[in-house]
Write a protein that holds these residues in place. Structure first.
Motif, PDB file in Angstrom:
ATOM      1  N   SER A 453       0.783  -1.339  -0.035  1.00  0.00           N
ATOM      2  CA  SER A 453      -0.048  -0.065   0.042  1.00  0.00           C
ATOM      3  C   SER A 453       0.801   1.416   0.111  1.00  0.00           C
ATOM      4  O   SER A 453       0.213   2.271   0.305  1.00  0.00           O
ATOM      5  CB  SER A 453      -0.821   0.019   1.107  1.00  0.00           C
ATOM      6  OG  SER A 453      -1.838  -1.257   1.215  1.00  0.00           O
ATOM      7  N   THR A 455       2.492   4.707  -0.871  1.00  0.00           N
ATOM      8  CA  THR A 455       1.923   5.591  -1.665  1.00  0.00           C
ATOM      9  C   THR A 455       2.917   6.400  -2.619  1.00  0.00           C
ATOM     10  O   THR A 455       2.539   7.051  -3.682  1.00  0.00           O
ATOM     11  CB  THR A 455       1.367   6.782  -0.939  1.00  0.00           C
ATOM     12  OG1 THR A 455       2.243   7.581   0.044  1.00  0.00           O
ATOM     13  CG2 THR A 455       0.310   6.300   0.037  1.00  0.00           C
ATOM     14  N   ASN A 466      -1.045   0.958  -5.580  1.00  0.00           N
ATOM     15  CA  ASN A 466      -1.025   2.149  -6.146  1.00  0.00           C
ATOM     16  C   ASN A 466      -0.246   2.285  -7.161  1.00  0.00           C
ATOM     17  O   ASN A 466       0.047   3.398  -7.785  1.00  0.00           O
ATOM     18  CB  ASN A 466      -0.547   2.946  -4.794  1.00  0.00           C
ATOM     19  CG  ASN A 466      -1.388   3.064  -3.754  1.00  0.00           C
ATOM     20  OD1 ASN A 466      -2.659   3.332  -3.918  1.00  0.00           O
ATOM     21  ND2 ASN A 466      -0.995   3.059  -2.508  1.00  0.00           N
TER      22      ASN A 466
END
Length: 606
Positions: A453, A455, A466
């Motif tokens: 996850s 970013t 992402n």
């Protein structure tokens, strides 16, 4: 004509060529660039010899491993070394010779610069060949398909052809044939065609050959620099890449793949050797207490190691305790002797195995690249070559395959591991292991979170979910995002349609999704469930709270690259409330996704 049996495998031969000193001598570096072989036909006593220069035909390992530059093939008269030799794309063997600084070497080098000595000769061995019988009384043609240059000599006069072929390694008995310079020979052939044929066959102009040489020198130099910058020995990979004509991008890709199997970097190996030499066990608890109190009386060994690792550039934050990563992969012996506790063998590469086992990404098949130094960039192909069916004599479509890059760059990851006052007063092997495992678990959680996850902002890696280009599968249950059996199978189909259904394939779910799928029936009549045991749709299935709420992911996890840099730095601070220590753990790491199309994530249907 002589029969093939008369050419002994392993025989040594020689060929000579002309040095063009005006364009190939670097007086400052004392180097000379020479062409030492080509596919020019040379008449031998056994027929017409052609040295094959195709991929795999020439063994360059020996000449690239410090091959000698001799005078007149005299082993007692070495004047230089072969810096690098390669077979270029124009099927010519070229080498860079570097001369020594001794009196004899300087004398010869000056003669080369002054164009007094203009001939070089290569000695080579034959290992395999093919014979084609000559027609109309012409000599047979012998195409040497496996041969090895052994040394390069500066020669005054090529050996007399009457000397004969040597039957051993004694170079003085070898027969030498003079070989025309391949570029000049093309010019002469063009002139001959112009005089005798009104429509001469096209030949490559001299300028194109010079461009080929320039490009080839640049390619070899780039590969050599990249190999030297690596923290591990890539000499064999470098030589293979140069010999096979690989581009710098292809070499970097191969080096990137090989990184996962490399031994520990020099600093880590040093720490292992120090522990084994001292026959002592590194104590994290002892080192942390000493770092906090400033009293190293009982932790001299740990201090010495930390100082040495710091001098080797292992610091992440600065001012902390530098710890070899191998400490996190070892266990202390559970028995004592008269000499006290005996430390087990510490292996830094085992740390990666332990870290892999403690991360979900590692268990799913992600690749760990330890001991990196500087940014690491590897190419990836972003489209396929163009192929099709062609009419007679039609030209094939030239493919312009776009290439992207995947880069790993060290990012600072850190966390706090609290240790109680009572725990820090213990010194048993079990307590040591608890401390290590707590720190290891913290690093593993950080890596997993970033891998899934991240970013890409605020110094975070960019995680799978992402990353642009990751495929998506619509989940009809927009509220809970629990996929149906058909939607699970659809994820597999999307990967297959992208030619990405290969590698370490697995499903990863948020625990709430994982448990729900265990009670979600595939259909009305089979009595089977979407997830059964640890499998889903025939693949491994795992759950993790590192996945976001409602998260479902399927893909080839060997396309996840996890890199680590340097050592681990620990900064303890006193916790006034508990009396224990809060240990700040810091390391440089990064995560990169090599091929985003290798993954499919579930998303709410719009």
């Amino acid at each position: 004509m002589p029969q093939p049996s008369e050419i002994n495998i392993g025989d040594s031969f020689e060929r000579s060529m002309i040095i063009d000193a005006s364009r190939s001598v670097n007086e400052e570096n004392r180097t000379v660039e020479v062409s030492f072989s080509s596919e020019i036909e040379v008449t031998r006593w056994f027929g017409i010899e052609v040295l094959d220069h195709s991929q795999g035909a020439v063994r360059l390992e020996r000449i690239n491993d410090g091959g000698a530059v001799l005078m007149d093939h005299n082993r007692s008269d070495q004047v230089g070394v072969v810096e690098i030799a390669s077979i270029d794309s124009d099927r010519v063997g070229r080498a860079t010779l570097r001369f020594g600084r001794g009196e004899r070497a300087t004398e010869i080098f000056n003669d080369v610069v002054d164009k007094i000595r203009q001939k070089i000769s290569v000695n080579y061995k034959i290992y395999a060949y093919e014979r084609r019988e000559g027609e109309n009384g012409q000599p047979d043609t012998i195409r040497v398909t496996d041969w090895e240059p052994t040394e390069i000599s500066i020669v005054a006069v090529p050996a007399d052809s009457s000397v004969g072929i040597g039957r051993s390694d004694e170079l003085s008995t070898n027969k030498e044939a003079e070989m025309p310079d391949p570029v000049n020979n093309q010019v002469e052939q063009q002139r001959s065609n112009e005089n005798n044929n009104p429509q001469p066959a096209p030949v490559a102009p001299v300028i194109s050959n010079e461009q080929v040489r320039s490009d080839e020198r640049r390619r070899i130099a780039e590969i050599s620099r990249a190999a030297e910058a690596a923290p591990w020995d890539l000499s064999n990979l470098r030589n293979d890449a140069i010999e096979r004509g690989l581009s710098i991008e292809q070499f970097r890709a191969a080096a990137f793949e090989e990184a996962a199997n490399q031994p520990a970097p020099a600093a880590a190996r040093m720490s292992e050797e120090m522990m084994q030499r001292e026959n002592r066990e590194y104590s994290l608890v002892r080192a942390l207490n000493a770092q906090m109190s400033g009293d190293w009386t009982d932790a001299g060994f740990e201090r010495e190691m930390s100082q040495q690792l710091r001098s080797d550039g292992g610091s992440v934050v600065g001012g902390g305790l530098i710890v070899p990563v191998s400490v996190f992969s070892s266990q202390r012996a559970d028995t004592t002797t008269g000499a006290g506790l005996i430390g087990t063998q510490h292996m830094a590469n085992q740390f990666i195995d332990v870290l892999r086992a403690n991360t979900l990404l590692g268990r799913l098949g992600a690749r760990f690249l330890p001991g990196l130094n500087g940014n690491v960039s590897m190419p990836k192909k972003t489209a396929s070559a163009t192929f099709g069916w062609l009419a007679e004599k039609a030209d094939a479509t030239e493919s312009d395959v776009p290439v992207g890059n995947v880069t790993l760059s060290g990012k600072h990851v850190g966390g706090i591991v609290p240790l109680t006052f009572e725990l820090m007063r213990q010194s048993s092997p079990a307590i040591e292991q608890i401390v290590r495992e707590d720190m290891l678990a913290g690093m593993a959680l950080s890596i997993d979170l970033a891998g899934f996850s991240g970013t890409g902002l605020n110094n975070q890696p960019l995680g799978i979910l992402n990353t642009a280009g990751v495929q998506t599968a619509d989940i009809a249950d927009a509220a809970n995002l629990i996929p149906t059996w058909d939607e699970i199978v659809k994820m597999e189909g999307l990967l297959d349609d992208a030619n990405a259904l290969i590698g370490s394939l697995a499903y990863a779910f948020r625990p709430t999704i994982f448990s729900a799928l265990k009670t979600t029936k595939k259909d009305a009549g089979s009595g089977r469930f979407v997830v059964e045991g640890s499998e889903c749709n025939g693949y491994k299935a795992h759950s993790s709270t590192q996945m976001p709420a409602g998260g479902s992911l399927f893909g080839n996890f060997s396309d996840v690259m996890i890199g680590t840099w340097g050592m681990v730095e620990l900064i303890p601070t006193r916790n006034s409330a508990t009396g224990g220590l809060d240990i700040g753990c810091h390391q440089m790491a990064d995560v990169a996704i090599r091929n985003p199309q290798s993954f499919v994530k579930g998303v709410a249907a719009v």
